[in-house]
Design an enzyme around this catalytic site. Sequence first.
Site, PDB file in Angstrom:
ATOM      1  NE  ARG A 117      70.145  -7.942  35.836  1.00  0.00           N
ATOM      2  CZ  ARG A 117      69.351  -8.972  36.101  1.00  0.00           C
ATOM      3  NH1 ARG A 117      68.600  -9.474  35.179  1.00  0.00           N
ATOM      4  NH2 ARG A 117      69.285  -9.492  37.317  1.00  0.00           N
ATOM      5  CB  THR A 118      76.757  -6.029  37.120  1.00  0.00           C
ATOM      6  OG1 THR A 118      75.491  -5.396  37.313  1.00  0.00           O
ATOM      7  CG2 THR A 118      77.838  -4.987  37.047  1.00  0.00           C
ATOM      8  CE  LYS A 131      92.655 -19.027  53.152  1.00  0.00           C
ATOM      9  NZ  LYS A 131      93.910 -19.152  52.409  1.00  0.00           N
ATOM     10  NE  ARG A 158      76.640  -5.578  42.077  1.00  0.00           N
ATOM     11  CZ  ARG A 158      75.572  -5.818  41.334  1.00  0.00           C
ATOM     12  NH1 ARG A 158      74.805  -6.866  41.614  1.00  0.00           N
ATOM     13  NH2 ARG A 158      75.262  -5.038  40.320  1.00  0.00           N
ATOM     14  CG  HIS A 215      74.890  -0.253  39.672  1.00  0.00           C
ATOM     15  ND1 HIS A 215      75.945  -0.587  38.841  1.00  0.00           N
ATOM     16  CD2 HIS A 215      74.079  -1.348  39.683  1.00  0.00           C
ATOM     17  CE1 HIS A 215      75.778  -1.826  38.396  1.00  0.00           C
ATOM     18  NE2 HIS A 215      74.655  -2.312  38.891  1.00  0.00           N
TER      19      HIS A 215
HETATM   20  N1  ASP Z   1      70.762  -5.010  40.041  1.00  0.00           N
HETATM   21  C1  ASP Z   1      70.626  -3.679  40.570  1.00  0.00           C
HETATM   22  C2  ASP Z   1      71.651  -3.446  41.660  1.00  0.00           C
HETATM   23  O1  ASP Z   1      72.462  -4.297  41.909  1.00  0.00           O
HETATM   24  C3  ASP Z   1      69.226  -3.406  41.012  1.00  0.00           C
HETATM   25  C4  ASP Z   1      68.643  -4.389  42.000  1.00  0.00           C
HETATM   26  O2  ASP Z   1      69.348  -5.281  42.477  1.00  0.00           O
HETATM   27  O3  ASP Z   1      67.471  -4.222  42.296  1.00  0.00           O
HETATM   28  O4  ASP Z   1      71.645  -2.392  42.222  1.00  0.00           O
HETATM   29  N1   CP Z   2      71.173  -4.436  37.095  1.00  0.00           N
HETATM   30  C1   CP Z   2      72.038  -5.162  37.839  1.00  0.00           C
HETATM   31  O1   CP Z   2      72.995  -4.637  38.420  1.00  0.00           O
HETATM   32  O2   CP Z   2      71.788  -6.490  37.816  1.00  0.00           O
HETATM   33  P1   CP Z   2      72.605  -7.588  38.647  1.00  0.00           P
HETATM   34  O3   CP Z   2      72.382  -7.273  40.105  1.00  0.00           O
HETATM   35  O4   CP Z   2      72.031  -8.903  38.218  1.00  0.00           O
HETATM   36  O5   CP Z   2      74.067  -7.433  38.298  1.00  0.00           O
END
Ligand code: ASP
Ligand code: CP
Length: 327
Positions: free
Chosen positions: A74-75, A103, A124, A152
């Site tokens: 998603r993100t 590397k 991330r 987050h």
């Molecule tokens: N997608 C969210 C996160 O990256 C929640 C999860 O992974 O459970 O924090």
């Molecule tokens: N909600 C969320 O962060 O989803 P992803 O980990 O898929 O990005």
Amino acid sequence: MPTEPQSPYLPFGENKHAAWFGKDIISVKQFNRADLEYIFGVAHEMRGMVERVGTFDLLKGKILANLFYEPSTRTSSSFTAAMERLGGSVIPINEVKYSSVTKGESLSDTVRTLECYADVIVLRHPETGSAAIAAKAARKPVINAGDGTGEHPTQALLDTFTIFEELGAGQVDGMTVTMLGDLKYGRTVHSLARLLSLFKVRLNYVSPDILKMPKEVMDEVGEKGIAQAEFSTLEKVLPETDVLYVTRVQKERFEDPADYEKVKSAYVIDPAIMQAAKQDMIVMHPLPRVTEISMDFDDDPRAAYFRQMEYGLYVRMALLAMVLGKA
Ligand code: ASP
Ligand code: CP
């Protein structure tokens, strides 16, 4: 530039003096209530523009570096979609093993490299505090897309926007929000509890004993005068709950796999359990889900988690426009 009539919310156009131009987004601690009203106003307009014209040229010529050291659906894809719907483009680094990180390149050098080519960096990373380190190294804005078990912030913004859109902005004060599942390792609830402490909410935390909300977060939220209570089962608090925020047990963060096995199926939300909840409440989840919400519940109108993902697109469009001086 959009040809639509100007909105009262959104002064589209270059504004290098705007409060958020060039800023990093690292923690929800950066935001106050007025900021949220502004961001959600812009997000609301972005939704209208996507529905009317799909893609428009607000960020034409701008480039986003999407730097993901951890998995994401998603993100990562919503930031890509946000940038492309605003007419910009994206450098995707989703598999750092194919980059010079393998590397031995440091995070700081990696962001210093990417900012030579991009106008904004979305990061991330598995380590708490990594987004702040990257922001210190970079001259261009860094947006935290999840730093270990830390925060987050863009998820908490889209979660709060979801609550505003689904239940009404004026209803948030006085609401009861129940967070369920892995409150220890779940970064989304660390950010959301802090962000909701801007409102007069009541927060219930339901978790197994080994996955409780960290004291640090509870202390910060408590200092704002927010009522918080901890439980090990959902039954008692479900009937009073306006927002049930379910989380996945974060398998990848456990030191001992045996501990994960003990708690992985601690809670399952299904239609039978939800009979005890109000009709005008919502169930949210940052996703991905594993087994904590039964698929049988997906068709219930209270299941807001798929709509929640869509709200994320509009919030991320708003944030990109803001930090790039176009909102
Ligand atoms: N997608 C969210 C996160 O990256 C929640 C999860 O992974 O459970 O924090
Ligand atoms: N909600 C969320 O962060 O989803 P992803 O980990 O898929 O990005």
